[in-house]
Design a protein around this motif. Structure first.
Motif, PDB file in Angstrom:
ATOM      1  N   PRO A   1       0.777  -1.233   0.000  1.00 33.83           N
ATOM      2  CA  PRO A   1       0.000   0.000   0.000  1.00 33.83           C
ATOM      3  C   PRO A   1       0.813   1.290   0.000  1.00 33.83           C
ATOM      4  O   PRO A   1       0.321   2.322  -0.389  1.00 33.83           O
ATOM      5  CB  PRO A   1      -0.820  -0.106   1.277  1.00 33.83           C
ATOM      6  N   LEU A   2       2.078   1.248   0.424  1.00 30.23           N
ATOM      7  CA  LEU A   2       2.850   2.473   0.544  1.00 30.23           C
ATOM      8  C   LEU A   2       4.316   2.171   0.273  1.00 30.23           C
ATOM      9  O   LEU A   2       4.863   1.218   0.816  1.00 30.23           O
ATOM     10  CB  LEU A   2       2.683   3.035   1.962  1.00 30.23           C
ATOM     11  N   GLN A   3       4.949   2.979  -0.575  1.00 33.03           N
ATOM     12  CA  GLN A   3       6.366   2.800  -0.868  1.00 33.03           C
ATOM     13  C   GLN A   3       7.060   4.152  -0.848  1.00 33.03           C
ATOM     14  O   GLN A   3       6.469   5.164  -1.226  1.00 33.03           O
ATOM     15  CB  GLN A   3       6.570   2.183  -2.251  1.00 33.03           C
ATOM     16  N   PHE A   4       8.314   4.167  -0.395  1.00 27.18           N
ATOM     17  CA  PHE A   4       9.149   5.362  -0.429  1.00 27.18           C
ATOM     18  C   PHE A   4      10.440   5.003  -1.145  1.00 27.18           C
ATOM     19  O   PHE A   4      10.904   3.874  -1.065  1.00 27.18           O
ATOM     20  CB  PHE A   4       9.487   5.851   0.990  1.00 27.18           C
ATOM     21  N   GLY A   5      11.029   5.964  -1.810  1.00 29.79           N
ATOM     22  CA  GLY A   5      12.287   5.717  -2.491  1.00 29.79           C
ATOM     23  C   GLY A   5      13.024   7.016  -2.744  1.00 29.79           C
ATOM     24  O   GLY A   5      12.476   8.101  -2.561  1.00 29.79           O
ATOM     25  N   ALA A   6      14.278   6.894  -3.164  1.00 36.09           N
ATOM     26  CA  ALA A   6      15.095   8.068  -3.470  1.00 36.09           C
ATOM     27  C   ALA A   6      15.965   7.750  -4.675  1.00 36.09           C
ATOM     28  O   ALA A   6      16.424   6.623  -4.831  1.00 36.09           O
ATOM     29  CB  ALA A   6      15.966   8.435  -2.274  1.00 36.09           C
ATOM     30  N   ARG A   7      16.182   8.746  -5.529  1.00 38.18           N
ATOM     31  CA  ARG A   7      17.079   8.597  -6.676  1.00 38.18           C
ATOM     32  C   ARG A   7      18.355   9.383  -6.403  1.00 38.18           C
ATOM     33  O   ARG A   7      18.301  10.547  -6.026  1.00 38.18           O
ATOM     34  CB  ARG A   7      16.419   9.142  -7.940  1.00 38.18           C
ATOM     35  N   GLY A   8      19.473   8.738  -6.593  1.00 40.83           N
ATOM     36  CA  GLY A   8      20.753   9.418  -6.457  1.00 40.83           C
ATOM     37  C   GLY A   8      21.106   9.801  -5.030  1.00 40.83           C
ATOM     38  O   GLY A   8      21.899  10.698  -4.811  1.00 40.83           O
ATOM     39  N   GLY A   9      20.510   9.159  -4.062  1.00 40.61           N
ATOM     40  CA  GLY A   9      20.819   9.490  -2.672  1.00 40.61           C
ATOM     41  C   GLY A   9      20.070   8.576  -1.731  1.00 40.61           C
ATOM     42  O   GLY A   9      19.512   7.562  -2.135  1.00 40.61           O
ATOM     43  N   SER A  10      20.056   8.941  -0.488  1.00 45.96           N
ATOM     44  CA  SER A  10      19.347   8.140   0.501  1.00 45.96           C
ATOM     45  C   SER A  10      18.613   9.075   1.452  1.00 45.96           C
ATOM     46  O   SER A  10      18.846  10.286   1.463  1.00 45.96           O
ATOM     47  CB  SER A  10      20.330   7.262   1.275  1.00 45.96           C
ATOM     48  N   PHE A  11      17.735   8.526   2.239  1.00 44.96           N
ATOM     49  CA  PHE A  11      17.019   9.311   3.235  1.00 44.96           C
ATOM     50  C   PHE A  11      16.706   8.425   4.428  1.00 44.96           C
ATOM     51  O   PHE A  11      16.741   7.202   4.339  1.00 44.96           O
ATOM     52  CB  PHE A  11      15.744   9.944   2.662  1.00 44.96           C
TER      53      PHE A  11
END
Length: 139
Positions: A33-43
């Motif tokens: 139901p929920l996804q998070f992601g980052a391009r070219g880095g992290s969080f």
């Protein structure tokens, strides 16, 4: 208000609410139901709060609960289909329902219905009429 997504960091809205219109198409099953992601880095994500419906928490509607609710084995927490006004486990003195009191099996969903009017003499009454195009059968 239902059918919206709010995104805030430290209590501040990041962007305007995303509003979704009502859709009469059957929903597909949601596996993730929920996804998070980052391009070219992290969080780093901490303190995530995800609310399914604002009316299930105190202060957002007529009914709500403040704390997690502990259920016994073979007991259920019942939720009505119209969150802002449903009288359900959130408002009952003994919120849980023992499995032995659950009889039968639901076979259809007929809400939301349409509002209609009935006129008798000079009096106009408001009634709810099932919307047969939206009835869904439960298999």
């Amino acid at each position: 208000m239902d059918r919206q997504v709010l995104f805030a960091i430290n209590g501040e809205l990041v962007f305007q609410p995303l509003l979704f219109s009502e859709n009469s198409e059957p929903r597909k099953e949601i596996r993730i139901p929920l996804q998070f992601g980052a391009r070219g880095g992290s969080f780093n994500l901490t303190g995530l709060k995800l609310y399914r419906d604002i009316y299930y928490t105190r202060g957002k509607g007529l009914h709500g609960i403040d704390e997690p609710y502990q259920l016994d084995e073979n007991s259920y927490f019942m939720l009505g289909d119209n969150s802002p006004v449903s009288l359900d486990s959130r408002s009952w003195a003994e919120g849980k329902v023992d499995q032995k009191y659950l009889l039968g099996k639901p076979f259809l969903v007929h809400l939301p219905s349409r509002q209609g009017e009935v006129k008798i003499g000079d009096h106009i009454g408001h009634i709810r009429i099932p919307d047969f195009t939206r009835i869904r059968y439960i298999h």
